[in-house]
Write a protein that holds these residues in place. Structure first.
Motif, mmCIF file in Angstrom:
data_model
loop_
_atom_site.group_PDB
_atom_site.id
_atom_site.type_symbol
_atom_site.label_atom_id
_atom_site.label_comp_id
_atom_site.label_asym_id
_atom_site.label_seq_id
_atom_site.Cartn_x
_atom_site.Cartn_y
_atom_site.Cartn_z
ATOM 1 N N GLN A 138 26.017 -46.742 -16.021
ATOM 2 C CA GLN A 138 25.229 -46.217 -17.138
ATOM 3 C C GLN A 138 24.438 -44.962 -16.782
ATOM 4 N N ARG A 164 27.756 -54.566 -20.389
ATOM 5 C CA ARG A 164 27.762 -54.794 -21.828
ATOM 6 C C ARG A 164 26.357 -54.869 -22.395
ATOM 7 N N GLU A 165 25.459 -55.575 -21.687
ATOM 8 C CA GLU A 165 24.094 -55.719 -22.180
ATOM 9 C C GLU A 165 23.365 -54.375 -22.192
ATOM 10 N N ALA A 167 24.874 -51.490 -22.515
ATOM 11 C CA ALA A 167 25.513 -50.682 -23.548
ATOM 12 C C ALA A 167 25.081 -51.083 -24.953
ATOM 13 N N LEU A 168 24.627 -52.329 -25.129
ATOM 14 C CA LEU A 168 24.126 -52.748 -26.440
ATOM 15 C C LEU A 168 22.830 -52.032 -26.798
ATOM 16 N N ARG A 169 22.131 -51.551 -25.764
ATOM 17 C CA ARG A 169 20.831 -50.927 -25.967
ATOM 18 C C ARG A 169 20.871 -49.426 -25.742
ATOM 19 N N GLU A 170 21.952 -48.956 -25.105
ATOM 20 C CA GLU A 170 22.101 -47.549 -24.801
ATOM 21 C C GLU A 170 23.521 -47.125 -25.179
ATOM 22 N N GLN A 171 23.814 -45.859 -25.054
ATOM 23 C CA GLN A 171 25.181 -45.408 -25.299
ATOM 24 C C GLN A 171 26.080 -45.898 -24.174
ATOM 25 N N PRO A 172 27.191 -46.611 -24.498
ATOM 26 C CA PRO A 172 28.091 -47.056 -23.427
ATOM 27 C C PRO A 172 28.765 -45.869 -22.760
#
Length: 498
Positions: A138, A164-165, A167-172
């Motif tokens: 990330q 995954r967690e 990316a749920l809060r940031e841009q993957p």
């Protein structure tokens, strides 16, 4: 294509099994294929001692996002984990080491204490490996952003779920690939460790990390990685069955559309009789008669009777039921009665260790057993034996049979996994078309092994035909370049624009 390769051991610096060999060979092959590869490992003492940090490259502090990530604990709070950047002398790839003495500066091997017991905090130790991989995926390093985070075996199993967690809060940013080297080793921990992993509570369930009321790192990776690979095509099919799925076959069947098998390769700079420093006299397919010197050297080294014409059966393996070594133990007397010899290197199951030690006492000069592992002796046995025994109940890929064939040592294997993908049986048809390179049996039983042994003894009575099969085996190549191309194609499917 930028690839972060995440693993827990690396040959020749730290090895407990074939995973270390793969980690030493696949990243350079990916680099050769055009990938920008960097490695991530824990800073074990053996690795750190051989590591050269890059001048002017600051340590990267691993963040604690608050809402996610493994717990610090008092020892880590006092000395937070950081990433060292540099390289090893024998591996010039850019490497990150997780510098966390409280987690990794210990005696023993990466997973076990000196008494052979698993470290009680292994869940947290390897959660940090997964967390570091996810953070790099990330964008933790401002100067390098991977397209792919490629993780290997259960030790790295939490990386895809942490990715995954985040990316749920940031841009993957990076895609996740997970390679199963052996499904039987799943990274199982008591359910009480879940609270230390810093994951949302709802992830401890049937659709998360829960496995029969335990935490499974392997299940986490299979559940959440974007692509899953195994180390041979046959094993990729076999783990979809209850017999070899180890309780995860249902989950794997549900993800079969992202599952594939890519056969491991061999580092022929390390495994070649033409330039093996262990051998007093090197040889190759053109001068295979010199292999007799390796056999004589091995017999002398292990105090076996000097029998040039007798069949020497080699075993270099973990001693376990999975490896089929109880079958070998059951036929030792038969091997000796037929004038054969057994050279065994390995450790593991206590009952098997004792049984083989007793066999060595019963058959002095015909059975030699060396407990533990010795890299040089492993090379000597593979080179000096006539037949390499690999009768595994299951075998994801197997490297020993690949090494053996390069040395003109004919593998005798159970038809399963990577063994089935790489060894062609000495049937009349295969002998006739020039593809035969070993002995294969189907029935995983003492009788099945005995039938293959009988064919090996019979073929040895035909010296010219035996030599032809040896040469067939020696000419085969299982190059890492081929595997690297397959992985690169998989990466492109995930990141076509990279």
């Amino acid at each position: 294509m930028k690839v972060l390769y995440v693993c827990s051991e690396l040959f020749p610096l730290l090895k407990t099994g074939g995973l270390a060999d793969v980690s030493a060979a696949l990243p350079p092959a990916l680099h050769k294929a055009g990938c920008d590869v960097r490695m991530l490992l824990p800073a074990y003492p053996a690795l750190q001692a051989a590591f050269t940090s890059l001048r002017g490259k600051p340590l990267l502090r691993l963040p604690h996002a608050g809402y996610i990530g493994p717990h610090w604990g008092e020892s880590l709070a006092a000395n937070p984990p950081r990433l060292q950047c540099g390289h090893f002398a024998d591996n010039r790839l850019f490497t990150y080491l997780i510098d966390a003495p409280a987690l990794y500066h210990r005696a023993g091997n990466p997973y076990l204490n000196p008494e052979g017991q698993a470290w009680p905090d292994n869940a947290v130790r390897f959660a940090w490996l997964g967390w570091a991989a996810a953070c790099l995926g990330q964008g933790l390093d401002d100067n390098w952003q991977p397209d792919i985070v490629h993780c290997h075996d259960w030790h790295t199993g939490l990386a895809p779920i942490y990715q995954r967690e985040l990316a749920l809060r940031e841009q993957p940013l990076a895609a996740s690939v997970f390679t199963i080297h052996n499904l039987a080793y799943q990274g199982l921990f008591p359910n009480t460790v879940f609270d230390q992993l810093g994951l949302p509570p709802d992830l401890f369930g049937i659709d998360g990390l829960e496995f029969y009321d335990q935490v499974s790192f392997m299940k986490a990776a299979i559940q959440f990685a974007q692509r899953i690979t195994t180390v041979s095509p046959s094993y990729a099919r076999e783990i979809l069955t209850p017999e070899q799925g180890v309780g995860l076959d249902g989950l794997l069947r549900s993800r079969v559309d992202v599952l594939s098998g890519i056969l491991n390769g061999v580092d022929y700079k390390v495994w070649s009789p033409a330039h093996d420093d262990v051998l007093a006299q090197t040889y190759d397919v053109q001068d295979i008669s010199k292999k007799a010197n390796a056999k004589a050297q091995l017999q002398k080294k292990l105090a076996l009777q000097p029998r040039p014409e007798g069949l020497v059966f080699g075993v270099v393996s973990r001693l376990s039921e999975q490896k089929g070594l109880h079958l070998v133990q059951a036929v030792v007397d038969e091997i000796a009665a037929n004038g054969g010899q057994l050279a065994l290197l390995g450790a593991g199951d206590g009952d098997l260790e004792q049984a083989f030690a007793q066999a060595a006492s019963k058959h002095p000069g015909q059975v030699a057993v060396h407990r533990g592992y010795d890299e040089a002796l492993g090379h000597a046995i593979i080179a000096g034996s006539d037949v390499m025994l690999v009768p595994s109940r299951f075998e994801p890929c197997g490297l020993t049979q690949l090494y053996a064939m390069r040395y003109g040592t004919l593998p005798l294997v159970h038809r399963v996994g990577g063994l089935a993908d790489t060894v062609v049986d000495c049937t009349p048809n295969h002998l006739g078309d020039g593809t035969a390179c070993g002995f294969v049996f189907d029935d995983f039983s003492v009788a099945g092994l005995q039938s293959a042994l009988a064919r090996a003894f019979a073929l040895k009575q035909q010296p010219e035909l035996w030599k032809t099969v040896q040469q067939n085996a020696m000419r085969l190549r299982f190059d890492w370049d081929i595997a690297a191309q397959s992985y690169q194609a998989l990466y492109r499917e995930l990141r076509p624009s990279a």
